[in-house]
Design a protein around this motif. Structure first.
Motif, PDB file in Angstrom:
ATOM      1  N   LEU A  58       0.819  -1.210   0.000  1.00  0.00           N
ATOM      2  CA  LEU A  58       0.000   0.000   0.000  1.00  0.00           C
ATOM      3  C   LEU A  58       0.856   1.264   0.000  1.00  0.00           C
ATOM      4  N   SER A  59       2.021   1.199   0.619  1.00  0.00           N
ATOM      5  CA  SER A  59       2.938   2.343   0.585  1.00  0.00           C
ATOM      6  C   SER A  59       3.429   2.598  -0.833  1.00  0.00           C
ATOM      7  N   LEU A  60       3.749   1.526  -1.554  1.00  0.00           N
ATOM      8  CA  LEU A  60       4.168   1.660  -2.951  1.00  0.00           C
ATOM      9  C   LEU A  60       3.032   2.215  -3.799  1.00  0.00           C
ATOM     10  N   PHE A  61       1.814   1.772  -3.512  1.00  0.00           N
ATOM     11  CA  PHE A  61       0.633   2.279  -4.216  1.00  0.00           C
ATOM     12  C   PHE A  61       0.510   3.792  -4.039  1.00  0.00           C
ATOM     13  N   GLU A  62       0.698   4.262  -2.811  1.00  0.00           N
ATOM     14  CA  GLU A  62       0.578   5.700  -2.564  1.00  0.00           C
ATOM     15  C   GLU A  62       1.693   6.481  -3.248  1.00  0.00           C
ATOM     16  N   MET A  63       2.881   5.906  -3.329  1.00  0.00           N
ATOM     17  CA  MET A  63       3.972   6.549  -4.050  1.00  0.00           C
ATOM     18  C   MET A  63       3.621   6.732  -5.521  1.00  0.00           C
ATOM     19  N   HIS A  64       2.990   5.726  -6.100  1.00  0.00           N
ATOM     20  CA  HIS A  64       2.565   5.825  -7.499  1.00  0.00           C
ATOM     21  C   HIS A  64       1.475   6.891  -7.652  1.00  0.00           C
ATOM     22  N   LEU A  65       0.556   6.967  -6.689  1.00  0.00           N
ATOM     23  CA  LEU A  65      -0.469   8.015  -6.751  1.00  0.00           C
ATOM     24  C   LEU A  65       0.187   9.390  -6.750  1.00  0.00           C
ATOM     25  N   ASN A  66       1.191   9.562  -5.905  1.00  0.00           N
ATOM     26  CA  ASN A  66       1.907  10.839  -5.865  1.00  0.00           C
ATOM     27  C   ASN A  66       2.480  11.190  -7.226  1.00  0.00           C
ATOM     28  N   SER A  67       3.066  10.206  -7.884  1.00  0.00           N
ATOM     29  CA  SER A  67       3.666  10.446  -9.198  1.00  0.00           C
ATOM     30  C   SER A  67       2.618  10.869 -10.221  1.00  0.00           C
ATOM     31  N   TRP A  68       1.451  10.219 -10.164  1.00  0.00           N
ATOM     32  CA  TRP A  68       0.404  10.574 -11.127  1.00  0.00           C
ATOM     33  C   TRP A  68      -0.181  11.956 -10.830  1.00  0.00           C
ATOM     34  N   ILE A  69      -0.259  12.323  -9.564  1.00  0.00           N
ATOM     35  CA  ILE A  69      -0.718  13.675  -9.233  1.00  0.00           C
ATOM     36  C   ILE A  69       0.271  14.697  -9.773  1.00  0.00           C
ATOM     37  N   ARG A  70       1.560  14.432  -9.622  1.00  0.00           N
ATOM     38  CA  ARG A  70       2.574  15.348 -10.163  1.00  0.00           C
ATOM     39  C   ARG A  70       2.427  15.488 -11.679  1.00  0.00           C
ATOM     40  N   TYR A  71       2.097  14.398 -12.321  1.00  0.00           N
ATOM     41  CA  TYR A  71       1.951  14.445 -13.781  1.00  0.00           C
ATOM     42  C   TYR A  71       0.660  15.145 -14.198  1.00  0.00           C
ATOM     43  N   GLU A  72      -0.447  14.809 -13.530  1.00  0.00           N
ATOM     44  CA  GLU A  72      -1.741  15.390 -13.907  1.00  0.00           C
ATOM     45  C   GLU A  72      -1.860  16.857 -13.485  1.00  0.00           C
ATOM     46  N   TYR A  73      -1.104  17.245 -12.447  1.00  0.00           N
ATOM     47  CA  TYR A  73      -1.152  18.619 -11.949  1.00  0.00           C
ATOM     48  C   TYR A  73       0.270  19.184 -11.861  1.00  0.00           C
ATOM     49  N   PRO A  74       0.883  19.468 -13.006  1.00  0.00           N
ATOM     50  CA  PRO A  74       2.275  19.961 -12.996  1.00  0.00           C
ATOM     51  C   PRO A  74       2.402  21.307 -12.284  1.00  0.00           C
ATOM     52  N   ASP A  75       3.632  21.578 -11.826  1.00  0.00           N
ATOM     53  CA  ASP A  75       3.934  22.848 -11.147  1.00  0.00           C
ATOM     54  C   ASP A  75       3.051  23.076  -9.924  1.00  0.00           C
ATOM     55  N   ASN A  76       2.753  21.973  -9.212  1.00  0.00           N
ATOM     56  CA  ASN A  76       1.964  22.043  -7.963  1.00  0.00           C
ATOM     57  C   ASN A  76       0.570  22.634  -8.158  1.00  0.00           C
ATOM     58  N   ALA A  77       0.014  22.457  -9.360  1.00  0.00           N
ATOM     59  CA  ALA A  77      -1.322  22.978  -9.633  1.00  0.00           C
ATOM     60  C   ALA A  77      -2.388  22.299  -8.775  1.00  0.00           C
ATOM     61  N   TRP A  78      -2.057  21.148  -8.180  1.00  0.00           N
ATOM     62  CA  TRP A  78      -3.025  20.450  -7.337  1.00  0.00           C
ATOM     63  C   TRP A  78      -3.441  21.298  -6.137  1.00  0.00           C
ATOM     64  N   GLN A  79      -2.579  22.239  -5.731  1.00  0.00           N
ATOM     65  CA  GLN A  79      -2.903  23.064  -4.563  1.00  0.00           C
ATOM     66  C   GLN A  79      -4.124  23.943  -4.809  1.00  0.00           C
ATOM     67  N   GLU A  80      -4.427  24.203  -6.062  1.00  0.00           N
ATOM     68  CA  GLU A  80      -5.586  25.035  -6.398  1.00  0.00           C
ATOM     69  C   GLU A  80      -6.872  24.215  -6.484  1.00  0.00           C
ATOM     70  N   ARG A  81      -6.740  22.882  -6.392  1.00  0.00           N
ATOM     71  CA  ARG A  81      -7.906  22.019  -6.590  1.00  0.00           C
ATOM     72  C   ARG A  81      -8.439  21.420  -5.294  1.00  0.00           C
ATOM     73  N   ILE A  82      -7.808  21.752  -4.182  1.00  0.00           N
ATOM     74  CA  ILE A  82      -8.337  21.315  -2.896  1.00  0.00           C
ATOM     75  C   ILE A  82      -8.452  22.538  -1.987  1.00  0.00           C
ATOM     76  N   SER A  83      -9.133  22.390  -0.880  1.00  0.00           N
ATOM     77  CA  SER A  83      -9.420  23.538  -0.027  1.00  0.00           C
ATOM     78  C   SER A  83      -8.142  24.059   0.645  1.00  0.00           C
ATOM     79  N   GLU A  84      -8.188  25.332   1.024  1.00  0.00           N
ATOM     80  CA  GLU A  84      -7.054  25.936   1.725  1.00  0.00           C
ATOM     81  C   GLU A  84      -6.789  25.216   3.045  1.00  0.00           C
ATOM     82  N   GLN A  85      -7.853  24.734   3.678  1.00  0.00           N
ATOM     83  CA  GLN A  85      -7.694  24.032   4.945  1.00  0.00           C
ATOM     84  C   GLN A  85      -6.903  22.746   4.773  1.00  0.00           C
TER      85      GLN A  85
END
Length: 203
Positions: A58-85
């Protein structure tokens, strides 16, 4: 005593296969050569070797999720898609871990539920892995339940899900990891350097 063939497994059976075999029976006889040398039950899956195996998976699974988030949301764009909290919560965790000299990014400090929501919003990710929005949300939610049981429970790692669901989730994780590795390898052979760079950051 009559012992049916389907109730017997070898003492060399891999853990990954054992989970599936135990779907059909509450216990199995373990043989070494021509002798029955023991019995294994579903309760034995709470022993350290199995817990370590599942947690590592499951740890390896989460590492892969991180990689796909980096790819789908380059330049930390994911920060704009979740709440400030939620970003602030990740920042708080990041600062605490940084004090312990842990080499982590802010993304590493997101809760698994946040990562689930980010990837469920990515049409490309969903299509790439053959999910639908509700399917990926349910799948990662079940992964989170199992991970939390391993991390926090002193008793059973299968208490939060029916046995069939527990095995199906782990099989799904294994399939996801295989698919993710295949995508990276395929793109590497095709010369997609940017794609591979994102996905091999943590995978």
């Amino acid at each position: 005593m009559d012992i049916k063939l389907e109730q017997v497994i070898s003492d060399s059976t891999p853990l990954a296969n054992l989970l599936t075999v135990l779907q059909a029976s509450d216990f199995l006889y373990v043989n070494h050569g021509a002798k029955i040398v023991g019995i294994i039950t579903k309760a034995d899956l709470n022993k350290p070797p199995v817990r370590i195996y599942v947690f590592g998976m499951l740890s390896l699974f989460e590492m892969h999720l991180n990689s796909w988030i980096r790819y789908e949301y380059p330049d930390n764009a994911w920060q704009e898609r979740i709440s400030e909290q939620r970003v602030a919560k990740a920042q708080e965790t990041y600062e605490l871990r940084k004090q312990n000299n842990q080499d982590l990014s802010l993304l590493d400090c997101l809760q698994l539920a946040d990562k689930r929501d980010l990837l469920a919003k990515s049409k490309e990710f969903i299509e790439r892995f053959g999910f639908n929005k509700k399917g990926v949300e349910r799948f990662i939610r079940y992964v989170e339940r199992i991970r939390n049981e391993i991390a926090h429970s002193q008793d059973s790692i299968i208490a939060s899900l029916p046995w069939d669901s527990f095995v199906n989730v782990l099989e799904g994780v294994d399939s996801f990891l295989t698919k993710s590795d295949q995508l990276i390898e395929t793109e590497a052979k095709a010369g997609a350097a940017d794609f591979v760079e994102y996905l091999t950051t943590t995978a």
